[in-house]
Scaffold this motif. Structure first.
Motif, short mmCIF file in Angstrom:
data_model
loop_
_atom_site.label_atom_id
_atom_site.label_comp_id
_atom_site.label_asym_id
_atom_site.label_seq_id
_atom_site.Cartn_x
_atom_site.Cartn_y
_atom_site.Cartn_z
N LYS A 110 1.31 -1.17 0.03
CA LYS A 110 0.06 -0.07 -0.21
C LYS A 110 0.58 1.48 0.30
N ILE A 111 1.93 1.10 -0.05
CA ILE A 111 2.50 2.65 -0.05
C ILE A 111 2.99 2.86 -1.43
N LYS A 112 3.06 4.34 -0.70
CA LYS A 112 2.30 5.82 -1.63
C LYS A 112 2.96 7.16 -1.05
N PRO A 113 3.28 8.20 -1.88
CA PRO A 113 4.40 9.22 -2.12
C PRO A 113 3.89 9.59 -0.61
N GLY A 114 5.24 10.52 0.35
CA GLY A 114 4.95 11.13 1.99
C GLY A 114 4.85 9.50 2.80
N ASP A 115 4.67 8.22 2.52
CA ASP A 115 4.66 7.13 3.82
C ASP A 115 5.81 7.71 4.89
N VAL A 116 6.02 7.20 5.76
CA VAL A 116 7.03 6.90 6.78
C VAL A 116 6.92 5.25 6.79
N ILE A 117 7.65 4.81 6.42
CA ILE A 117 8.06 2.98 7.27
C ILE A 117 9.06 3.34 8.67
N LEU A 118 8.23 2.67 9.55
CA LEU A 118 8.83 1.97 10.23
C LEU A 118 9.64 0.44 10.35
#
Length: 256
Positions: A209-217
């Motif tokens: 579901k990744i999209k621009p602006g995401d923050v990945i932990l």
């Protein structure tokens, strides 16, 4: 509505319910069910920083249009952080590290290397205690300030941002942050790399579901994360995503 007001309303409803229950107008089981429901509600809102119930945090940038995302790593620095840094160097990527104070003390050279390579440092408390949801506001202030102090002593920086361990934000944490004035950095893509043992499953969780602006932990304490990171960076490159530091993604100050 603030939390104190909500608590007063709930307490008033419980008192009224107890009165009617004493005269058999309503079942005491209804009161018990109400209490259990409210306690469940408190648990949910206190352990999910993404809900922004007690304070506003930075989880993602919904206005991002240039394919930028942020890779964040919690709980270091540790020996495995060195391998994470090698992978980031290989792909010329900058990331964000939310560091535990006592780990900085144990691994000062690794901490300094993170900074030397141009990565972002954030506060992740001194001890990352499992009692985080139960400590006092005063103790939380101590945890945050002690981490800030060693960041400055070892690396010459004082983080302006904070990531709560386990994503726990409650009224005590909020009061502490009102004092320390740190901005809270959350996430909106959780890898569960500290729980799931399958590299493929973790990678699928991130990219589906990744999209621009995401923050990945992610966690630089997990050895699996090294291989997952390389595969993730290949995916990001082939899909025109550009990893950046969280201060750049949100246009905020990294340090005081």
């Amino acid at each position: 509505m603030n939390f104190k007001t909500l608590n007063r309303i709930i307490l008033s409803l419980l008192l009224v319910g107890a009165f009617f229950s004493a005269f058999n107008y309503i079942s005491p089981w209804l009161i018990i069910g109400f209490i259990i429901g409210y306690l469940s509600f408190i648990l949910i809102i206190s352990t999910n920083v993404q809900l922004d119930f007690f304070l506003k945090a930075f989880h993602n940038n919904p206005f991002e249009e240039d394919g930028r995302i942020a890779l964040t790593f919690d709980d270091g620095p540790v020996e495995n952080t060195l391998k994470i840094l090698e992978v980031l160097d290989k792909y010329h990527v900058k990331a964000s590290f939310f560091c535990i104070g006592k780990n900085i003390e144990q691994n000062p050279e690794i901490f300094k290397l993170i900074l030397e390579k141009g990565h972002f440092i954030g506060n992740h408390t001194w001890s990352h205690t499992r009692k985080m949801g139960f400590i006092s506001s005063e103790k939380m202030v101590e945890e945050i300030k002690k981490c800030d102090e060693i960041c400055y002593r070892i690396g010459g920086v004082r983080p302006a941002t904070f990531r709560p361990p386990f994503g726990i934000i409650n009224p005590k944490t909020k009061r502490a942050l009102d004092i320390t004035r740190h901005k809270v950095i959350g996430w909106n893509v959780r890898s569960y790399d500290a729980i799931i043992s399958s590299e493929n499953m973790i990678l699928r969780r991130i990219i589906r579901k990744i999209k621009p602006g995401d923050v990945i932990l992610l966690h630089d304490t997990n050895k699996l994360t090294v291989e997952i990171l390389e595969q993730l960076l290949l995916f990001l490159r082939s899909n025109n995503y550009r990893p950046v530091r969280v201060d750049n993604l949100f246009n905020i100050d990294a340090y005081y």
